[in-house]
Design a protein around this motif. Structure first.
Motif, PDB file in Angstrom:
ATOM      1  N   LYS A   3       0.849  -1.193   0.000  1.00 31.75           N
ATOM      2  CA  LYS A   3       0.000   0.000   0.000  1.00 31.75           C
ATOM      3  C   LYS A   3       0.880   1.235   0.000  1.00 31.75           C
ATOM      4  CE  LYS A   3      -3.608   2.525   2.438  1.00 31.75           C
ATOM      5  NZ  LYS A   3      -4.408   2.657   3.666  1.00 31.75           N
ATOM      6  N   GLY A   4       0.546   2.191  -0.867  1.00 33.84           N
ATOM      7  CA  GLY A   4       1.252   3.462  -0.880  1.00 33.84           C
ATOM      8  C   GLY A   4       2.745   3.339  -1.088  1.00 33.84           C
ATOM      9  N   GLY A   5       3.164   2.359  -1.885  1.00 31.04           N
ATOM     10  CA  GLY A   5       4.579   2.190  -2.155  1.00 31.04           C
ATOM     11  C   GLY A   5       5.323   1.445  -1.066  1.00 31.04           C
ATOM     12  N   ARG A   6       4.618   0.985  -0.035  1.00 28.46           N
ATOM     13  CA  ARG A   6       5.257   0.271   1.062  1.00 28.46           C
ATOM     14  C   ARG A   6       4.834  -1.190   1.058  1.00 28.46           C
ATOM     15  NH1 ARG A   6       3.797   5.066   5.342  1.00 28.46           N
ATOM     16  NH2 ARG A   6       5.190   6.618   4.452  1.00 28.46           N
ATOM     17  N   ILE A   7       5.759  -2.064   1.322  1.00 29.80           N
ATOM     18  CA  ILE A   7       5.513  -3.498   1.355  1.00 29.80           C
ATOM     19  C   ILE A   7       5.811  -4.005   2.748  1.00 29.80           C
ATOM     20  CG2 ILE A   7       6.008  -5.726   0.273  1.00 29.80           C
ATOM     21  CD1 ILE A   7       5.056  -3.679  -1.728  1.00 29.80           C
ATOM     22  N   VAL A   8       4.879  -4.802   3.314  1.00 26.90           N
ATOM     23  CA  VAL A   8       5.119  -5.378   4.634  1.00 26.90           C
ATOM     24  C   VAL A   8       4.777  -6.857   4.614  1.00 26.90           C
ATOM     25  CG1 VAL A   8       4.696  -3.219   5.875  1.00 26.90           C
ATOM     26  CG2 VAL A   8       2.800  -4.798   5.459  1.00 26.90           C
ATOM     27  N   ASN A   9       5.442  -7.605   5.479  1.00 32.03           N
ATOM     28  CA  ASN A   9       5.125  -9.010   5.697  1.00 32.03           C
ATOM     29  C   ASN A   9       4.435  -9.164   7.040  1.00 32.03           C
ATOM     30  OD1 ASN A   9       6.281  -9.840   3.308  1.00 32.03           O
ATOM     31  ND2 ASN A   9       8.227 -10.391   4.231  1.00 32.03           N
ATOM     32  N   GLY A  10       3.550 -10.144   7.123  1.00 33.01           N
ATOM     33  CA  GLY A  10       2.935 -10.520   8.396  1.00 33.01           C
ATOM     34  C   GLY A  10       3.002 -12.013   8.548  1.00 33.01           C
ATOM     35  N   VAL A  11       3.267 -12.484   9.751  1.00 30.21           N
ATOM     36  CA  VAL A  11       3.362 -13.918  10.014  1.00 30.21           C
ATOM     37  C   VAL A  11       2.429 -14.275  11.159  1.00 30.21           C
ATOM     38  CG1 VAL A  11       4.872 -15.821  10.704  1.00 30.21           C
ATOM     39  CG2 VAL A  11       5.764 -13.997   9.241  1.00 30.21           C
ATOM     40  N   GLY A  12       1.676 -15.376  10.987  1.00 28.43           N
ATOM     41  CA  GLY A  12       0.792 -15.866  12.036  1.00 28.43           C
ATOM     42  C   GLY A  12       0.920 -17.362  12.191  1.00 28.43           C
ATOM     43  N   THR A  13       0.849 -17.851  13.417  1.00 21.98           N
ATOM     44  CA  THR A  13       0.933 -19.290  13.668  1.00 21.98           C
ATOM     45  C   THR A  13      -0.270 -19.748  14.476  1.00 21.98           C
ATOM     46  OG1 THR A  13       2.263 -18.937  15.676  1.00 21.98           O
ATOM     47  CG2 THR A  13       3.448 -19.299  13.617  1.00 21.98           C
ATOM     48  N   ASP A  14      -0.774 -20.945  14.136  1.00 24.71           N
ATOM     49  CA  ASP A  14      -1.919 -21.519  14.832  1.00 24.71           C
ATOM     50  C   ASP A  14      -2.147 -22.927  14.266  1.00 24.71           C
ATOM     51  OD1 ASP A  14      -4.364 -20.188  16.613  1.00 24.71           O
ATOM     52  OD2 ASP A  14      -5.005 -21.942  15.443  1.00 24.71           O
ATOM     53  N   PRO A  15      -2.642 -23.869  15.083  1.00 23.18           N
ATOM     54  CA  PRO A  15      -2.996 -25.186  14.522  1.00 23.18           C
ATOM     55  C   PRO A  15      -4.071 -25.088  13.440  1.00 23.18           C
ATOM     56  CG  PRO A  15      -2.870 -25.295  16.919  1.00 23.18           C
ATOM     57  CD  PRO A  15      -2.791 -23.848  16.542  1.00 23.18           C
ATOM     58  N   ASP A  16      -4.913 -24.064  13.539  1.00 28.88           N
ATOM     59  CA  ASP A  16      -5.955 -23.797  12.540  1.00 28.88           C
ATOM     60  C   ASP A  16      -5.394 -22.826  11.504  1.00 28.88           C
ATOM     61  OD1 ASP A  16      -8.117 -22.817  11.070  1.00 28.88           O
ATOM     62  OD2 ASP A  16      -9.497 -22.937  12.762  1.00 28.88           O
ATOM     63  N   ILE A  17      -5.276 -23.284  10.247  1.00 30.01           N
ATOM     64  CA  ILE A  17      -4.687 -22.457   9.196  1.00 30.01           C
ATOM     65  C   ILE A  17      -5.494 -21.188   8.943  1.00 30.01           C
ATOM     66  CG2 ILE A  17      -4.179 -22.356   6.712  1.00 30.01           C
ATOM     67  CD1 ILE A  17      -2.094 -23.760   8.374  1.00 30.01           C
ATOM     68  N   ILE A  18      -6.805 -21.260   9.102  1.00 27.36           N
ATOM     69  CA  ILE A  18      -7.631 -20.065   8.872  1.00 27.36           C
ATOM     70  C   ILE A  18      -7.342 -19.022   9.951  1.00 27.36           C
ATOM     71  CG2 ILE A  18      -9.979 -19.201   8.571  1.00 27.36           C
ATOM     72  CD1 ILE A  18     -10.791 -22.070   7.810  1.00 27.36           C
ATOM     73  N   ALA A  19      -7.228 -19.463  11.201  1.00 27.12           N
ATOM     74  CA  ALA A  19      -6.883 -18.541  12.282  1.00 27.12           C
ATOM     75  C   ALA A  19      -5.474 -17.993  12.090  1.00 27.12           C
ATOM     76  CB  ALA A  19      -7.001 -19.251  13.635  1.00 27.12           C
ATOM     77  N   ALA A  20      -4.544 -18.859  11.651  1.00 22.20           N
ATOM     78  CA  ALA A  20      -3.174 -18.407  11.388  1.00 22.20           C
ATOM     79  C   ALA A  20      -3.160 -17.358  10.293  1.00 22.20           C
ATOM     80  CB  ALA A  20      -2.291 -19.596  10.990  1.00 22.20           C
ATOM     81  N   SER A  21      -4.035 -17.514   9.303  1.00 26.03           N
ATOM     82  CA  SER A  21      -4.124 -16.537   8.207  1.00 26.03           C
ATOM     83  C   SER A  21      -4.615 -15.186   8.711  1.00 26.03           C
ATOM     84  CB  SER A  21      -5.064 -17.059   7.117  1.00 26.03           C
ATOM     85  OG  SER A  21      -4.622 -18.307   6.617  1.00 26.03           O
ATOM     86  N   ALA A  22      -5.630 -15.216   9.582  1.00 24.08           N
ATOM     87  CA  ALA A  22      -6.144 -13.968  10.154  1.00 24.08           C
ATOM     88  C   ALA A  22      -5.072 -13.284  10.992  1.00 24.08           C
ATOM     89  CB  ALA A  22      -7.383 -14.255  11.005  1.00 24.08           C
ATOM     90  N   LYS A  23      -4.337 -14.071  11.778  1.00 24.01           N
ATOM     91  CA  LYS A  23      -3.252 -13.513  12.603  1.00 24.01           C
ATOM     92  C   LYS A  23      -2.165 -12.898  11.719  1.00 24.01           C
ATOM     93  CE  LYS A  23      -3.762 -16.626  16.578  1.00 24.01           C
ATOM     94  NZ  LYS A  23      -3.113 -17.702  17.372  1.00 24.01           N
ATOM     95  N   ALA A  24      -1.822 -13.588  10.607  1.00 21.85           N
ATOM     96  CA  ALA A  24      -0.789 -13.074   9.707  1.00 21.85           C
ATOM     97  C   ALA A  24      -1.226 -11.758   9.077  1.00 21.85           C
ATOM     98  CB  ALA A  24      -0.484 -14.100   8.611  1.00 21.85           C
ATOM     99  N   TYR A  25      -2.506 -11.666   8.697  1.00 19.41           N
ATOM    100  CA  TYR A  25      -3.026 -10.434   8.079  1.00 19.41           C
ATOM    101  C   TYR A  25      -2.985  -9.278   9.074  1.00 19.41           C
ATOM    102  CZ  TYR A  25      -5.825  -7.726   4.772  1.00 19.41           C
ATOM    103  OH  TYR A  25      -6.256  -6.785   3.871  1.00 19.41           O
ATOM    104  N   LEU A  26      -3.382  -9.554  10.308  1.00 15.84           N
ATOM    105  CA  LEU A  26      -3.345  -8.515  11.341  1.00 15.84           C
ATOM    106  C   LEU A  26      -1.909  -8.118  11.665  1.00 15.84           C
ATOM    107  CD1 LEU A  26      -6.139  -9.882  13.709  1.00 15.84           C
ATOM    108  CD2 LEU A  26      -6.258  -7.816  12.309  1.00 15.84           C
ATOM    109  N   SER A  27      -1.007  -9.095  11.616  1.00 16.94           N
ATOM    110  CA  SER A  27       0.417  -8.800  11.830  1.00 16.94           C
ATOM    111  C   SER A  27       0.939  -7.846  10.761  1.00 16.94           C
ATOM    112  CB  SER A  27       1.227 -10.108  11.810  1.00 16.94           C
ATOM    113  OG  SER A  27       2.613  -9.859  11.807  1.00 16.94           O
ATOM    114  N   ALA A  28       0.555  -8.087   9.498  1.00 17.78           N
ATOM    115  CA  ALA A  28       0.974  -7.204   8.406  1.00 17.78           C
ATOM    116  C   ALA A  28       0.394  -5.804   8.597  1.00 17.78           C
ATOM    117  CB  ALA A  28       0.540  -7.783   7.062  1.00 17.78           C
ATOM    118  N   LEU A  29      -0.868  -5.727   9.039  1.00 17.92           N
ATOM    119  CA  LEU A  29      -1.479  -4.418   9.285  1.00 17.92           C
ATOM    120  C   LEU A  29      -0.753  -3.685  10.414  1.00 17.92           C
ATOM    121  CD1 LEU A  29      -5.330  -5.113   8.972  1.00 17.92           C
ATOM    122  CD2 LEU A  29      -3.761  -4.211   7.250  1.00 17.92           C
TER     123      LEU A  29
END
Length: 268
Positions: free
Chosen positions: A89-115
């Motif tokens: 966004k706006g010329g900036r790139i970020v990574n987010g990482v999330g871990t959880d036994p549930d991949i869907i929850a890990a995905s949500a955590k990773a997205y929030l981490s990137a935010l």
């Protein structure tokens, strides 16, 4: 949990997901945003897409997803999944990482981490602007053309390729309006954003050829980027202290150091 939340603007709380054959998956995600607990529900092309859409319903980041990858970091039926999300966004790139036994929850955590990483960059840029106003110091890159004209720089000599300190890079040749003094990208041009994204992605590619040396002019103790502004920008964001550079030294009798300000050139 309190320690994990410290310094986080976004923090995952819970997720409820519903999928049924013939229907679009739905997800309800609850998370804290600025200390306030919020919830949102959304549909998507899959359970992960629905969960990320639910977050966006409230966060409204407008970020573009560049990468989504899943890895198992433990084995067995209760294995821990690790998800990496890369946003732009706006010329900036970020990574987010999330871990959880549930991949869907890990995905949500990773997205929030990137935010959270986006939030950190925005705060950093804002603080730089505030400090610049308070201290009277410019947050702008120096223009090599202007420096060369005022100091009457002419004679140049090749110095070869070696590592230079990123903190000593204070300006650019022709691109000084596109980055802040700490090389945060300022341009909203889509082509520029994509170029920044490609450079950022290349640093995480284990089989890639790596970066070629940037090209710089050395004037006194400081450097001006001739080629490689995006590499410098990414390297600064990644916390690197040095970068390989092909150095061309421009002779000067004026001592220039990394704390030089535009107004200093008038005095010199």
């Amino acid at each position: 949990a309190a320690a994990a939340e410290e310094g986080e603007f976004y923090h995952f709380v819970s997720l409820n997901q519903h999928s049924e054959t013939g229907e679009r998956p739905k997800s309800r995600v609850t998370f804290r945003m600025g200390g306030q607990e919020v919830s949102s529900e959304a549909e998507g092309n899959g359970p992960v897409d629905a969960s990320l859409n639910a977050i966006e319903e409230i966060a409204k980041s407008g970020a573009e997803q560049l990468l989504y990858s899943v890895n198992a970091i433990t084995s067995g039926t209760q294995s821990q999944g690790e998800v990496t999300v890369r946003l732009s966004k706006g010329g900036r790139i970020v990574n987010g990482v999330g871990t959880d036994p549930d991949i869907i929850a890990a995905s949500a955590k990773a997205y929030l981490s990137a935010l959270n990483n986006f939030q950190t960059l925005r705060l950093r840029a804002s603080m730089q602007e505030v400090l610049a106003r308070l201290t009277g110091k410019s947050n702008e890159l120096l223009s090599y053309e202007e420096v060369a004209q005022k100091l009457k720089l002419k004679a140049r000599s090749e110095r070869g390729v070696y590592s230079i300190p990123l903190s000593a890079i204070v300006g650019s040749v022709g691109r000084y309006h596109d980055f802040s003094r700490s090389f945060l990208p300022l341009s909203n041009n889509e082509e520029e954003r994509q170029r920044w994204a490609r450079v950022k992605a290349s640093i995480d590619d284990p089989i890639g050829p790596g970066w070629p040396p940037i090209e710089v002019y050395k004037v006194g103790e400081v450097y001006f980027v001739l080629d490689g502004n995006h590499r410098v920008s990414v390297a600064r964001q990644e916390g690197f202290s040095q970068i390989e550079a092909h150095v061309i030294e421009v002779k000067t009798d004026i001592p220039l150091t990394a704390d030089i300000q535009p107004d200093d050139l008038i005095i010199k």
